[in-house]
Design a protein around this motif. Structure first.
Motif, short mmCIF file in Angstrom:
data_model
loop_
_atom_site.label_atom_id
_atom_site.label_comp_id
_atom_site.label_asym_id
_atom_site.label_seq_id
_atom_site.Cartn_x
_atom_site.Cartn_y
_atom_site.Cartn_z
N ALA A 1 -22.55 9.60 -11.48
CA ALA A 1 -23.40 8.48 -11.08
C ALA A 1 -22.61 7.47 -10.26
O ALA A 1 -23.13 6.91 -9.28
CB ALA A 1 -23.99 7.81 -12.32
N ILE A 2 -21.36 7.24 -10.63
CA ILE A 2 -20.51 6.32 -9.86
C ILE A 2 -20.25 6.88 -8.47
O ILE A 2 -20.33 6.15 -7.47
CB ILE A 2 -19.19 6.08 -10.62
N ALA A 3 -19.94 8.16 -8.38
CA ALA A 3 -19.71 8.77 -7.06
C ALA A 3 -20.96 8.73 -6.21
O ALA A 3 -20.91 8.44 -5.01
CB ALA A 3 -19.24 10.21 -7.24
N THR A 4 -22.13 8.99 -6.82
CA THR A 4 -23.39 8.94 -6.09
C THR A 4 -23.63 7.55 -5.52
O THR A 4 -23.96 7.39 -4.34
CB THR A 4 -24.56 9.32 -7.03
N GLN A 5 -23.43 6.55 -6.35
CA GLN A 5 -23.57 5.17 -5.89
C GLN A 5 -22.58 4.87 -4.77
O GLN A 5 -22.91 4.20 -3.78
CB GLN A 5 -23.35 4.22 -7.06
N GLY A 6 -21.37 5.38 -4.89
CA GLY A 6 -20.36 5.16 -3.87
C GLY A 6 -20.74 5.76 -2.53
O GLY A 6 -20.59 5.12 -1.48
N TYR A 7 -21.25 6.98 -2.55
CA TYR A 7 -21.67 7.61 -1.28
C TYR A 7 -22.83 6.86 -0.65
O TYR A 7 -22.91 6.74 0.59
CB TYR A 7 -22.05 9.07 -1.52
N GLU A 8 -23.73 6.34 -1.47
CA GLU A 8 -24.84 5.56 -0.92
C GLU A 8 -24.32 4.26 -0.28
O GLU A 8 -24.77 3.86 0.81
CB GLU A 8 -25.85 5.25 -2.02
#
Length: 212
Positions: free
Chosen positions: A61-68
């Motif tokens: 979830a943190i990585a997903t938020q980071g890519y966004e």
């Protein structure tokens, strides 16, 4: 400590994410514990698992938020070098996200939200390459160079993209691991990167104080 009954559903998820980002920034992803995050966020021990299932889910979830966030940072940049500057500034502004995003062993690689967010960010990076003159165009003097073939020897767009990403990512990584503290000093890292690429590729140095 915040009362565990004071959060709405979405706020609780964000509270756990914020606590996780604080831990990663201070101690690295290896220090994450769902029970410790629950304590930090003031919620029940079961709350993080309810939202993220496990530690891998939380990091995903943190990585997903980071890519966004990265895709948003890169959007509408006028050219490839500006995307590199924004990439460096993203890493400085979001060091915990940056640390997690590029460690695939920590993530659930087939998570649909992660896949979509990564593709969104990748598309913004590719748009910077597309802003260049054709990556397969030969230099004007290529025909005069002995043994060269203008088509064979010209870099393709994918190679150009990998080179540009490597330059920005390498600079950002060295910066976040404090290997460039002396070299960068008090200067704004994005502007240092802009100057660096100007020196490497022979473009005119930027006006001092410029911030994109």
């Amino acid at each position: 400590m915040t009362s565990r009954n004071s959060y709405h559903h979405g706020d609780l998820r964000q509270a756990v994410l914020a606590a996780a980002l604080d831990v990663i920034a201070a101690e690295g992803p290896g220090a994450l514990s769902l029970r410790d995050l629950a304590r930090r966020a003031g919620v029940s021990h079961a709350a993080p698992a309810h939202h993220f299932k496990d530690r891998t889910g939380l990091l995903t979830a943190i990585a997903t938020q980071g890519y966004e966030l990265l895709a948003d940072a890169l959007a509408d940049a006028p050219e490839l070098r500006e995307r590199g500057v924004r990439y460096v500034r993203f890493a400085v502004a979001h060091p915990a996200h940056f640390t997690v995003m590029f460690q695939p062993e920590l993530l659930r690689a087939d998570d649909p939200d992660l896949v979509a967010a990564r593709e969104h960010a990748s598309a913004e990076l590719r748009a910077g390459v597309a802003s260049l003159p054709s990556a397969t165009a030969a230099p004007d003097d290529a025909a005069a160079l002995p043994g060269t073939d203008p088509v064979r020897d010209a870099p393709d767009a994918r190679t150009v993209g990998i080179a540009a990403w490597s330059l920005a990512h390498g600079f950002a990584t060295l910066l976040l691991t404090h290997n460039l503290d002396g070299a960068v000093g008090e200067r704004e890292p994005g502007e240092v990167f802009r100057t660096l690429t100007g020196l490497m590729f022979g473009t005119e140095p930027p006006t001092e104080g410029r911030h994109g």
